[in-house]
Design an enzyme around this catalytic site. Structure first.
Site: not given
Ligand SMILES: O=P(O)(O)OC[C@H]1O[C@H](O)[C@H](O)[C@@H](O)[C@@H]1O
Length: 549
Positions: A212, A268
């Site tokens: 995304e 998170r």
């Molecule tokens: O920061 P990124 O690597 O793009 O990840 C974005 C998100 O991806 C996943 O969905 C994880 O489970 C999340 O904990 C994280 O914050």
């Protein structure tokens, strides 16, 4: 039988729960004048009244015994000292280092991480100031007025919700717009509302692999280039936050424009890292720093207060009490403050991604319920919809009510009404309304006895529904930092009791991988036999609808 459920402390709690279930909180209040006063805690400017919970002294002391039996203190120390407690990914868990305002070094694999943490904070401060002062200019010489912050999950929820919660502290110099969803409507809406010459894109992705975020950034880059910018001008308009510097530079972001983070910061828990850059840009670096200071204060409380006076420990244990001994399926958060309306969504990721697990640290299936469903929305709105189920539904839903005692820009009547609803709900949930009282209300209405009884049964409110009430003076950046860290540590406590690894997220990872595989299917680049029959037919319908006409 699992280690947890065979503990004598667990068995004792099961017995106590049976007794407590037959008691009503309104009788406890009636027989103990000191209950309300005794059952409060104060930490970091947060006042907690937990007297409207279905616990007596016996239950509470046994819950604290359970925490001791589960080695809570030792595991807490392991986290703060950088041990690899994320055992499935072999990582330390050190969001607390990001807000460590003590002189204590924090060692990860023999190296103190604090110099890097401080250097990154300095870089964030300098960058924020250069944007706010107008010193950093777009390639046509115009100052930056819009920040488009792209990220998802932890790289979105923290920055967006904290910025929203602290709205009264926002600076005038820039407006921050957040984009998460790959649904093109979102990025297109945002980009069409800003001038590309005055826009800075902050791309936040710890892994730099999230579909995304990569796609939304590509769309923003394309928009910038089509609007008149050149490849060379990108340096003045695009920055990234990532622990994957190589992928970010390969993507075209210059190394100077990358704010680092580290694998020991979970997504998170990342708002305290450079992922918080949009917060600093929206509120000013001093306010961002105050948020970190508030979290540090809660860390200090969590590591030093005795278990019985420790707010996150108490909250975690109450959660275990209801989840495991009262079969509570969910936990509701009810902020009575419009700007804090995003908190339930924030805690939803924090809690459900951390403790939504069904195997223990050693890989066995649990034989007890683990993480609850977290949900909620701002009060008073929910009172006119879903509160019905909290009052009269067939299960129990423990609730966290929260209210600032002072609010900016509001007249006294509104705030008094907000407070009265908040307190009134906690009272109604606890006391309920008896059948006898409802029956008496129906006197003189010309009803026969059977009808009067039938109606009274519908109007009866059992009460005995538990809630916590949190009050704070006003929602400053510091208080918000403490509040968020309080929930982080509550979730940690529950993960320790349930013997889970609260720091991985394999279910979410699977979703990421499958999303990419199916995309290949939709784009005609994957063998259809990779997919089950149902997925194949969905892909086929989508392809048919989108085939060139
Ligand atoms: O920061 P990124 O690597 O793009 O990840 C974005 C998100 O991806 C996943 O969905 C994880 O489970 C999340 O904990 C994280 O914050």
């Amino acid at each position: 039988m699992s280690v947890l459920t065979s503990l004598p402390e667990w068995k004792k709690l099961s017995k106590i729960a049976e007794t407590v279930k037959s008691a009503h909180m309104r009788d406890w209040f009636a027989s103990d004048n000191e209950r309300a006063e005794k059952m409060t805690l104060n930490a970091c400017g947060i006042y907690l009244d937990y007297s409207k919970n279905r616990v007596n002294d016996d239950a509470l002391s046994s819950l604290f015994d359970l925490a001791r039996a589960c080695n809570l203190k030792t595991i807490r120390t392991s986290m703060f000292e950088g041990e690899h407690i994320n055992t499935t990914e072999g990582r330390a868990v050190l969001h607390t280092a990001l807000r460590n305002f003590s002189d204590r070094p924090v060692m990860v694999d023999g190296e103190d991480v604090m110099p890097e943490v401080h250097a990154t904070l300095e870089k964030m401060k300098g960058f924020t100031e250069s944007i706010h002062s107008g010193e950093h200019k777009g390639y046509t010489g115009k100052p930056v007025k819009h920040i488009v912050a792209i990220g998802i999950g932890g790289s979105f929820l923290g920055p967006k919700i904290m910025t929203e919660a602290l709205k009264p502290h926002t600076v005038d110099a820039v407006k921050v717009h957040f984009v998460a969803n790959v649904d093109g409507c979102h990025i297109h809406d945002v980009l069409s509302s800003v001038d590309f010459e005055e826009t800075l894109v902050v791309m936040s992705s710890k892994s730099f692999t999230t579909q995304e975020t990569l796609q939304n950034t590509l769309t923003a880059k394309d928009w910038f280039l089509k609007s008149g910018g050149t490849q060379q001008d990108i340096a003045k308009h695009f920055v990234a936050v990532s622990s994957n510097v190589k992928a970010a530079t390969d993507f075209g972001i210059s190394e100077d424009n990358i704010f680092p983070m580290w694998d020991w910061v979970g997504g998170r828990y990342s708002l305290w890292s450079a992922i918080g850059l949009p917060i600093s840009l929206a509120l000013g670096f001093d306010n961002y720093k105050a948020l970190l200071e508030g979290a540090f204060e809660m860390d200090t409380h969590f590591t030093t207060a005795p278990l019985e006076e420790n707010m996150p420990v108490l909250l975690g244990l109450l959660g275990v009490w209801y989840r495991n001994f009262f079969d509570a399926q969910s936990h509701v958060l009810l902020p009575y403050y419009h700007y804090l309306r995003g908190l339930p969504a924030y805690v939803q990721q924090l809690d459900m991604e951390s403790n939504g697990k069904e195997v223990t640290q050693t890989g066995e299936s649990v034989d007890y319920p683990t993480g609850p469903i977290i949900w909620g929305s701002e009060g008073t709105n929910g009172q006119h919809s879903f509160h019905q189920l909290i009052h009269q539904g067939s299960g129990i839903i423990p609730a966290d009510f929260m209210l600032p005692l002072n609010v900016p820009n509001q007249d006294d009547t509104h705030h008094a009404m907000l407070a009265s609803n908040c307190f009134g709900q906690t009272q109604a949930l606890m006391q309920g309304k008896s059948f006898e009282a409802c029956y008496a209300d129906l006197e003189g209405q010309g009803l026969d006895d059977a009808e009067r009884k039938r109606l009274a049964a519908h109007k009866t409110m059992p009460g005995n529904k538990p809630s916590n009430t949190f009050l704070f003076d006003s929602l400053t950046p510091k208080t918000l930092g403490s509040l968020v860290a309080m929930y982080e540590h509550k979730v940690f406590v529950q993960g320790v009791i349930w013997n889970l690894n609260s720091f991985d997220q394999w279910g979410v990872e699977l979703g990421k991988a499958l999303g990419n595989q199916v995309l290949a299917g939709i784009q005609g680049e994957a063998d259809k036999d990779n997919f089950d029959a149902s997925t194949q037919q969905l892909i086929a319908r989508f392809r048919a609808a989108n085939a060139p006409k």
